[in-house]
Scaffold this active site. Sequence first.
Site, mmCIF file in Angstrom:
data_model
loop_
_atom_site.group_PDB
_atom_site.id
_atom_site.type_symbol
_atom_site.label_atom_id
_atom_site.label_comp_id
_atom_site.label_asym_id
_atom_site.label_seq_id
_atom_site.Cartn_x
_atom_site.Cartn_y
_atom_site.Cartn_z
ATOM 1 N N HIS A 118 42.226 36.544 42.013
ATOM 2 C CA HIS A 118 42.103 37.635 42.217
ATOM 3 C C HIS A 118 43.277 38.268 43.058
ATOM 4 O O HIS A 118 43.459 38.898 43.505
ATOM 5 C CB HIS A 118 40.847 38.087 43.100
ATOM 6 C CG HIS A 118 39.751 38.322 42.589
ATOM 7 N ND1 HIS A 118 38.113 37.966 43.909
ATOM 8 C CD2 HIS A 118 39.150 38.375 41.715
ATOM 9 C CE1 HIS A 118 37.507 38.070 42.275
ATOM 10 N NE2 HIS A 118 37.934 38.204 40.977
ATOM 11 N N GLY A 186 31.399 28.903 48.007
ATOM 12 C CA GLY A 186 30.702 29.975 48.707
ATOM 13 C C GLY A 186 30.770 31.559 49.082
ATOM 14 O O GLY A 186 32.130 32.049 48.908
HETATM 15 P P1 NAD Z 1 31.630 37.519 49.835
HETATM 16 O O1 NAD Z 1 32.336 37.596 51.081
HETATM 17 O O2 NAD Z 1 31.324 38.449 48.596
HETATM 18 O O3 NAD Z 1 30.346 36.033 49.852
HETATM 19 C C1 NAD Z 1 30.142 34.799 50.297
HETATM 20 C C2 NAD Z 1 30.081 34.351 50.395
HETATM 21 O O4 NAD Z 1 30.303 32.835 51.560
HETATM 22 C C3 NAD Z 1 28.728 34.304 50.551
HETATM 23 O O5 NAD Z 1 27.777 34.074 49.258
HETATM 24 C C4 NAD Z 1 28.016 33.097 51.689
HETATM 25 O O6 NAD Z 1 26.692 32.507 52.047
HETATM 26 C C5 NAD Z 1 28.563 32.271 51.620
HETATM 27 N N1 NAD Z 1 29.288 31.557 52.921
HETATM 28 C C6 NAD Z 1 29.605 31.690 54.085
HETATM 29 N N2 NAD Z 1 30.317 31.199 55.195
HETATM 30 C C7 NAD Z 1 29.534 29.979 54.404
HETATM 31 C C8 NAD Z 1 30.569 28.568 54.466
HETATM 32 N N3 NAD Z 1 30.932 28.181 56.072
HETATM 33 N N4 NAD Z 1 29.914 27.999 53.555
HETATM 34 C C9 NAD Z 1 30.203 27.789 52.698
HETATM 35 N N5 NAD Z 1 29.341 29.702 51.754
HETATM 36 C C10 NAD Z 1 29.460 30.180 52.666
HETATM 37 O O7 NAD Z 1 32.942 36.411 48.822
HETATM 38 P P2 NAD Z 1 33.234 36.111 46.825
HETATM 39 O O8 NAD Z 1 32.018 36.042 45.825
HETATM 40 O O9 NAD Z 1 34.688 35.252 47.729
HETATM 41 O O10 NAD Z 1 33.722 37.621 46.851
HETATM 42 C C11 NAD Z 1 34.274 38.650 47.760
HETATM 43 C C12 NAD Z 1 35.727 39.302 47.589
HETATM 44 O O11 NAD Z 1 36.460 39.496 47.671
HETATM 45 C C13 NAD Z 1 36.571 38.039 46.426
HETATM 46 O O12 NAD Z 1 37.291 38.588 45.526
HETATM 47 C C14 NAD Z 1 37.622 37.699 47.367
HETATM 48 O O13 NAD Z 1 38.798 38.273 46.885
HETATM 49 C C15 NAD Z 1 37.855 38.895 48.271
HETATM 50 N N6 NAD Z 1 37.474 38.076 49.634
HETATM 51 C C16 NAD Z 1 38.746 37.220 49.833
HETATM 52 C C17 NAD Z 1 38.885 36.632 51.445
HETATM 53 C C18 NAD Z 1 39.938 35.090 51.179
HETATM 54 O O14 NAD Z 1 40.475 35.170 50.409
HETATM 55 N N7 NAD Z 1 39.655 34.687 51.982
HETATM 56 C C19 NAD Z 1 37.618 36.920 52.037
HETATM 57 C C20 NAD Z 1 37.261 37.477 52.239
HETATM 58 C C21 NAD Z 1 37.173 38.809 50.593
#
Ligand code: NAD
Length: 242
Positions: A118, A186
């Site tokens: 992404h 996650g």
């Molecule tokens: P999402 O936000 O849709 O879901 C997050 C998932 O992580 C949930 O299923 C939740 O239950 C789980 N989770 C939360 N805390 C956790 C932990 N401590 N340990 C294990 N699991 C945990 O995220 P997604 O599925 O990655 O999709 C969102 C899109 O948004 C992706 O395309 C991503 O690129 C982008 N995004 C990226 C970031 C980042 O780069 N850090 C942050 C937010 C969104």
Amino acid sequence: MQISQQIKDKFKNSKNILALTGAGISAESGVPTFRGKEGLWKQYRAEELATPQAFFRDPKLVWEWYLWRMELITTKSPNPAHFALAELENKRSNFNLITQNVDGLHKKSGSKKIIEIHGNIFRNRCTDCDKTYDSDLLILKNSTECPNCKSIVRPDVLWFGESYDTDLLNQAISLAEKSELVFIIGSSGAVGIPVELARIAKENGAFVIEINTDQSGYSRYADLFLQGKAGEILPELIPYFV
Ligand code: NAD
Ligand code: ZN
């Protein structure tokens, strides 16, 4: 955590290993996920801002959101889950990492073989000439103009409704096809293509382990669901990889 002999054998005998990570792996670093309530910015949901339509309607607003996220991520560090995967890469030459995250924390933790399907929030791309640039927060705060052609630059990330980079997607599919052991960590499974990777892996005989605090769109493909925080579970598993 109790690890059965069957799982220990899987760890030992699987040659090609794949981890697919989502925003949840960075949650313990303090980077908000999209679906959690802390994922809101002002009154907007991520789905309302991370689209080409939103950007061309109001580039200033979308840039403001990205600059806020970039500034926030700059202050964050990798957590034990990121470090555990970096360690696994050192232990196994056939370990690969596909991340949906754009935060660059895997790289910061020492992982080198990373497929960022992404994109990366710290890179920009011109909407016209397609030239890419490393993001410089100070410059971006003053101008989002492409130095090459004067059009507007955008974050080099995949927005909702956009197509995947074909090369990256093909690499990801071929890893899903050949991996015997797959970790899904996650990710909510709200985005279709990553879930499809899990399905492909499963269909090709992989043993799929999901690590998540909650059930997700991937859970139906998981042979083993480890419920809990990635930063607590992953470091416990790595010593079993020799
Ligand atoms: P999402 O936000 O849709 O879901 C997050 C998932 O992580 C949930 O299923 C939740 O239950 C789980 N989770 C939360 N805390 C956790 C932990 N401590 N340990 C294990 N699991 C945990 O995220 P997604 O599925 O990655 O999709 C969102 C899109 O948004 C992706 O395309 C991503 O690129 C982008 N995004 C990226 C970031 C980042 O780069 N850090 C942050 C937010 C969104
Ligand atoms: Zn340009």
